[in-house]
Design a protein around this motif. Structure first.
Motif, PDB file in Angstrom:
ATOM      1  N   ALA A  27      33.323  73.598 -43.112  1.00 35.43           N
ATOM      2  CA  ALA A  27      33.792  74.837 -42.497  1.00 35.43           C
ATOM      3  C   ALA A  27      32.737  75.381 -41.536  1.00 35.43           C
ATOM      4  N   PRO A  28      33.157  76.115 -40.506  1.00 33.08           N
ATOM      5  CA  PRO A  28      32.184  76.696 -39.593  1.00 33.08           C
ATOM      6  C   PRO A  28      31.256  77.674 -40.316  1.00 33.08           C
ATOM      7  N   VAL A  29      30.060  77.813 -39.803  1.00 28.86           N
ATOM      8  CA  VAL A  29      29.062  78.669 -40.424  1.00 28.86           C
ATOM      9  C   VAL A  29      29.125  80.048 -39.810  1.00 28.86           C
ATOM     10  N   GLU A  30      29.042  81.068 -40.666  1.00 30.10           N
ATOM     11  CA  GLU A  30      29.172  82.440 -40.206  1.00 30.10           C
ATOM     12  C   GLU A  30      27.832  83.131 -39.993  1.00 30.10           C
ATOM     13  N   GLU A 103      19.079  80.582 -52.541  1.00 30.84           N
ATOM     14  CA  GLU A 103      18.944  81.685 -53.491  1.00 30.84           C
ATOM     15  C   GLU A 103      20.181  81.731 -54.377  1.00 30.84           C
ATOM     16  N   PRO A 104      20.012  82.152 -55.631  1.00 36.31           N
ATOM     17  CA  PRO A 104      21.163  82.221 -56.534  1.00 36.31           C
ATOM     18  C   PRO A 104      22.269  83.104 -55.950  1.00 36.31           C
ATOM     19  N   GLY A 105      23.505  82.647 -56.136  1.00 31.91           N
ATOM     20  CA  GLY A 105      24.650  83.403 -55.636  1.00 31.91           C
ATOM     21  C   GLY A 105      25.136  82.956 -54.277  1.00 31.91           C
ATOM     22  N   ARG A 106      24.324  82.212 -53.547  1.00 31.46           N
ATOM     23  CA  ARG A 106      24.753  81.695 -52.239  1.00 31.46           C
ATOM     24  C   ARG A 106      25.936  80.764 -52.467  1.00 31.46           C
ATOM     25  N   SER A 107      27.042  80.980 -51.759  1.00 33.16           N
ATOM     26  CA  SER A 107      28.228  80.146 -51.965  1.00 33.16           C
ATOM     27  C   SER A 107      28.854  79.762 -50.638  1.00 33.16           C
ATOM     28  N   TRP A 108      29.620  78.679 -50.665  1.00 31.90           N
ATOM     29  CA  TRP A 108      30.339  78.190 -49.501  1.00 31.90           C
ATOM     30  C   TRP A 108      31.487  77.324 -49.993  1.00 31.90           C
ATOM     31  N   SER A 109      32.411  77.006 -49.105  1.00 35.97           N
ATOM     32  CA  SER A 109      33.573  76.193 -49.463  1.00 35.97           C
ATOM     33  C   SER A 109      33.739  75.040 -48.493  1.00 35.97           C
ATOM     34  N   ARG A 119      34.521  74.471 -54.023  1.00 40.21           N
ATOM     35  CA  ARG A 119      33.744  75.709 -53.955  1.00 40.21           C
ATOM     36  C   ARG A 119      32.345  75.440 -54.514  1.00 40.21           C
ATOM     37  N   TYR A 120      31.346  75.734 -53.711  1.00 40.98           N
ATOM     38  CA  TYR A 120      29.956  75.478 -54.067  1.00 40.98           C
ATOM     39  C   TYR A 120      29.224  76.793 -54.273  1.00 40.98           C
ATOM     40  N   GLU A 121      28.277  76.789 -55.207  1.00 45.71           N
ATOM     41  CA  GLU A 121      27.438  77.962 -55.422  1.00 45.71           C
ATOM     42  C   GLU A 121      26.082  77.520 -55.944  1.00 45.71           C
ATOM     43  N   ILE A 122      25.029  78.143 -55.402  1.00 49.11           N
ATOM     44  CA  ILE A 122      23.691  77.937 -55.959  1.00 49.11           C
ATOM     45  C   ILE A 122      23.631  78.813 -57.206  1.00 49.11           C
ATOM     46  N   VAL A 123      23.563  78.176 -58.370  1.00 46.34           N
ATOM     47  CA  VAL A 123      23.578  78.932 -59.622  1.00 46.34           C
ATOM     48  C   VAL A 123      22.172  79.247 -60.118  1.00 46.34           C
ATOM     49  N   GLN A 124      21.183  78.437 -59.708  1.00 46.48           N
ATOM     50  CA  GLN A 124      19.796  78.705 -60.065  1.00 46.48           C
ATOM     51  C   GLN A 124      18.893  78.197 -58.951  1.00 46.48           C
ATOM     52  N   ALA A 125      17.789  78.902 -58.750  1.00 46.86           N
ATOM     53  CA  ALA A 125      16.800  78.482 -57.752  1.00 46.86           C
ATOM     54  C   ALA A 125      15.416  78.841 -58.270  1.00 46.86           C
ATOM     55  N   GLY A 126      14.423  78.040 -57.877  1.00 51.46           N
ATOM     56  CA  GLY A 126      13.051  78.314 -58.302  1.00 51.46           C
ATOM     57  C   GLY A 126      12.811  78.037 -59.776  1.00 51.46           C
ATOM     58  N   ARG A 141      19.757  74.363 -58.514  1.00 56.92           N
ATOM     59  CA  ARG A 141      20.948  73.815 -59.157  1.00 56.92           C
ATOM     60  C   ARG A 141      22.183  74.362 -58.440  1.00 56.92           C
ATOM     61  N   VAL A 142      23.046  73.434 -57.994  1.00 55.81           N
ATOM     62  CA  VAL A 142      24.261  73.775 -57.262  1.00 55.81           C
ATOM     63  C   VAL A 142      25.470  73.304 -58.066  1.00 55.81           C
ATOM     64  N   GLU A 143      26.467  74.176 -58.208  1.00 55.93           N
ATOM     65  CA  GLU A 143      27.729  73.784 -58.844  1.00 55.93           C
ATOM     66  C   GLU A 143      28.812  73.655 -57.790  1.00 55.93           C
ATOM     67  N   ALA A 144      29.533  72.542 -57.854  1.00 60.32           N
ATOM     68  CA  ALA A 144      30.691  72.319 -56.990  1.00 60.32           C
ATOM     69  C   ALA A 144      31.916  72.280 -57.899  1.00 60.32           C
TER      70      ALA A 144
END
Length: 198
Positions: A27-30, A103-109, A119-126, A141-144
């Motif tokens: 998808a295009p980046v915003e 960073e945690p909470g960053r998401s994209w599709s 649907r992707y989300e960074i669930v943990q970082a650092g 850690r990224v969840e898809a």
């Protein structure tokens, strides 16, 4: 959804284990993300880099991946995968696997088909992470997630370590709020150099 081409060729392994799908262009980046130099730390791509993975904890089931060449910005590996890092993240030809900011909470599709979206989300970082290849700091850690039907969602969890790459892939089927492990791959050894080294 397939396990993407995080290590490119690991797609073939997970497809053989029954987790397949198709995808479209990312998808295009915003927004303006972090610079690609920082993102490239999480998956060092250079010709000759190699990773070995153990499948489902079994010493007799291994996957070896080596980057063979670079062509038109994509690094091609020995398992048929193609990866690159651009200013927005780490991607294969169809989807972003990690996007900045990290960073945690960053998401994209990523749109997979008319009726399905990853649907992707960074669930943990650092965080620290470990595998047979070692213990690593500052991991991500990224969840898809991809809904298969009314009752089942496939959850693919990628763990990246800076300066190393993909440390673990965990594939679960989620039903009724409960996760049922399907397969996993964990890093047993690696040999990497950053781009420009050599």
């Amino acid at each position: 959804m397939k396990v993407s081409s995080v290590v490119g060729g690991l797609v073939l392994v997970t497809l053989a284990l029954g987790w397949g799908g198709c995808a479209s262009t990312p998808a295009p980046v915003e927004e303006k993300p972090r610079d690609s130099a920082h993102l490239s730390d999480y998956y060092p791509l250079a010709v000759g880099n190699r990773w070995s993975y153990r499948v489902n904890g079994r010493g007799d089931k291994n996957v070896d991946v080596k980057i063979l060449k670079e062509e038109e910005g994509f690094f091609h590996d020995s398992q048929g995968g193609q990866l690159m890092v651009d200013s927005f993240g780490i991607r294969d030809q169809k989807r972003y696997l990690l996007r900045g900011p990290v960073e945690p909470g960053r998401s994209w599709s990523n749109v997979v088909s008319v009726s399905s979206t990853e649907r992707y989300e960074i669930v943990q970082a650092g965080i620290p992470c470990e595998a047979p290849a070692g213990t690593f700091q500052d991991c991500v850690r990224v969840e898809a997630r991809n809904r298969v039907d009314q009752e089942t969602t496939l959850v693919n969890t990628f763990t990246f370590a800076p300066g190393v790459g993909l440390v673990r892939i965990q594939v679960d089927a989620e039903r009724g709020g409960r996760r049922i492990p399907q397969t996993w791959l964990e890093l047993t050894s690696y040999q990497v150099q950053k781009p420009g080294q050599g």
